[in-house]
Design a protein around this motif. Structure first.
Motif, mmCIF file in Angstrom:
data_model
loop_
_atom_site.group_PDB
_atom_site.id
_atom_site.type_symbol
_atom_site.label_atom_id
_atom_site.label_comp_id
_atom_site.label_asym_id
_atom_site.label_seq_id
_atom_site.Cartn_x
_atom_site.Cartn_y
_atom_site.Cartn_z
ATOM 1 N N GLU A 82 0.845 -1.198 0.000
ATOM 2 C CA GLU A 82 0.000 0.000 0.000
ATOM 3 C C GLU A 82 0.883 1.251 0.000
ATOM 4 O O GLU A 82 2.063 1.192 0.371
ATOM 5 N N ASP A 83 0.309 2.370 -0.395
ATOM 6 C CA ASP A 83 1.073 3.616 -0.429
ATOM 7 C C ASP A 83 1.587 4.012 0.948
ATOM 8 O O ASP A 83 2.687 4.548 1.082
ATOM 9 N N ALA A 84 0.811 3.767 1.988
ATOM 10 C CA ALA A 84 1.218 4.137 3.348
ATOM 11 C C ALA A 84 2.387 3.289 3.834
ATOM 12 O O ALA A 84 3.171 3.721 4.690
ATOM 13 N N GLU A 85 2.516 2.092 3.316
ATOM 14 C CA GLU A 85 3.578 1.181 3.738
ATOM 15 C C GLU A 85 4.919 1.509 3.083
ATOM 16 O O GLU A 85 5.970 1.079 3.558
ATOM 17 N N LEU A 86 4.909 2.315 2.019
ATOM 18 C CA LEU A 86 6.134 2.626 1.276
ATOM 19 C C LEU A 86 7.150 3.355 2.147
ATOM 20 O O LEU A 86 8.328 3.011 2.138
ATOM 21 N N ALA A 87 6.716 4.340 2.909
ATOM 22 C CA ALA A 87 7.643 5.136 3.727
ATOM 23 C C ALA A 87 8.354 4.278 4.768
ATOM 24 O O ALA A 87 9.561 4.430 4.984
ATOM 25 N N THR A 88 7.626 3.342 5.394
ATOM 26 C CA THR A 88 8.266 2.498 6.405
ATOM 27 C C THR A 88 9.256 1.526 5.770
ATOM 28 O O THR A 88 10.321 1.285 6.330
ATOM 29 N N ARG A 89 8.897 0.994 4.605
ATOM 30 C CA ARG A 89 9.835 0.081 3.929
ATOM 31 C C ARG A 89 11.099 0.817 3.487
ATOM 32 O O ARG A 89 12.203 0.273 3.585
ATOM 33 N N LEU A 90 10.939 2.022 2.975
ATOM 34 C CA LEU A 90 12.115 2.806 2.562
ATOM 35 C C LEU A 90 12.982 3.157 3.760
ATOM 36 O O LEU A 90 14.219 3.110 3.675
ATOM 37 N N LEU A 115 5.638 9.110 -9.788
ATOM 38 C CA LEU A 115 7.082 8.855 -9.739
ATOM 39 C C LEU A 115 7.802 9.919 -8.913
ATOM 40 O O LEU A 115 8.731 9.613 -8.162
ATOM 41 N N ALA A 116 7.376 11.157 -9.037
ATOM 42 C CA ALA A 116 7.993 12.231 -8.251
ATOM 43 C C ALA A 116 7.744 12.022 -6.765
ATOM 44 O O ALA A 116 8.628 12.279 -5.936
ATOM 45 N N GLU A 117 6.558 11.557 -6.398
ATOM 46 C CA GLU A 117 6.261 11.283 -4.993
ATOM 47 C C GLU A 117 7.142 10.152 -4.457
ATOM 48 O O GLU A 117 7.631 10.216 -3.328
ATOM 49 N N ILE A 118 7.337 9.125 -5.264
ATOM 50 C CA ILE A 118 8.178 7.986 -4.844
ATOM 51 C C ILE A 118 9.619 8.444 -4.666
ATOM 52 O O ILE A 118 10.286 8.104 -3.679
ATOM 53 N N ALA A 122 11.772 8.438 -1.180
ATOM 54 C CA ALA A 122 13.059 7.740 -1.068
ATOM 55 C C ALA A 122 14.137 8.686 -0.561
ATOM 56 O O ALA A 122 14.970 8.306 0.268
ATOM 57 N N ARG A 123 14.134 9.922 -1.030
ATOM 58 C CA ARG A 123 15.130 10.893 -0.580
ATOM 59 C C ARG A 123 14.919 11.235 0.894
ATOM 60 O O ARG A 123 15.869 11.339 1.658
ATOM 61 N N GLN A 124 13.669 11.392 1.301
ATOM 62 C CA GLN A 124 13.387 11.709 2.705
ATOM 63 C C GLN A 124 13.747 10.552 3.628
ATOM 64 O O GLN A 124 14.155 10.769 4.765
#
Length: 138
Positions: A82-90, A115-118, A122-124
């Motif tokens: 899910e989109d919310a899970e992306l930040a924790t995985r990164l 793509l810009a959000e991803i 990733a940078r954050q």
């Protein structure tokens, strides 16, 4: 340099100018001699240098594949997330001692905004290496 003139004055007077042609010839000969002998004058000092043997570090970092389809659905190593899970995985990936490389695969029809959000997430999170995976044309 006036070697001859039509006037009769000072016809028997000696020429008071310096003839430069022999001096130029001597300088050219000296230049050629120095150009030939200069490479022969190099001195080589023979010393015994220490030798060291080391093996190349072949440890390659882990790669994480993050795929995005045309609907914007995310796939972390081919598993849907899910989109919310992306930040924790990164953040988990960035916290590893050897940070993995993030390979981003996107469908041709994926919106650039996604793509810009991803990339921003990733940078954050602190991901240092990120690359785009494409399929070459045949």
């Amino acid at each position: 340099m006036a070697f001859g003139s039509f006037s009769q004055e000072g016809r028997g007077a000696p020429m008071s100018e310096i003839n430069m042609v022999p001096l130029i010839d001597v300088m050219l000969v000296l230049l050629i001699v120095f150009m030939i002998t200069a490479p022969l004058l190099t001195h080589a000092v023979k010393i015994d240098l220490p030798t060291a043997a080391s093996a190349a570090n072949n440890e390659k970092p882990e790669t994480v594949t993050l795929a995005v389809d045309e609907a914007g659905v995310l796939y972390w190593n081919d598993r849907r997330i899910e989109d919310a899970e992306l930040a924790t995985r990164l953040a988990e990936a960035a916290a590893k001692p050897v940070q993995p490389e993030l390979h981003l695969r996107a469908d041709r029809e994926t919106r650039y905004q996604k793509l810009a959000e991803i990339m921003s997430a990733a940078r954050q999170a602190g991901i240092q290496k990120m690359g785009f995976v494409t399929v070459p044309e045949q």
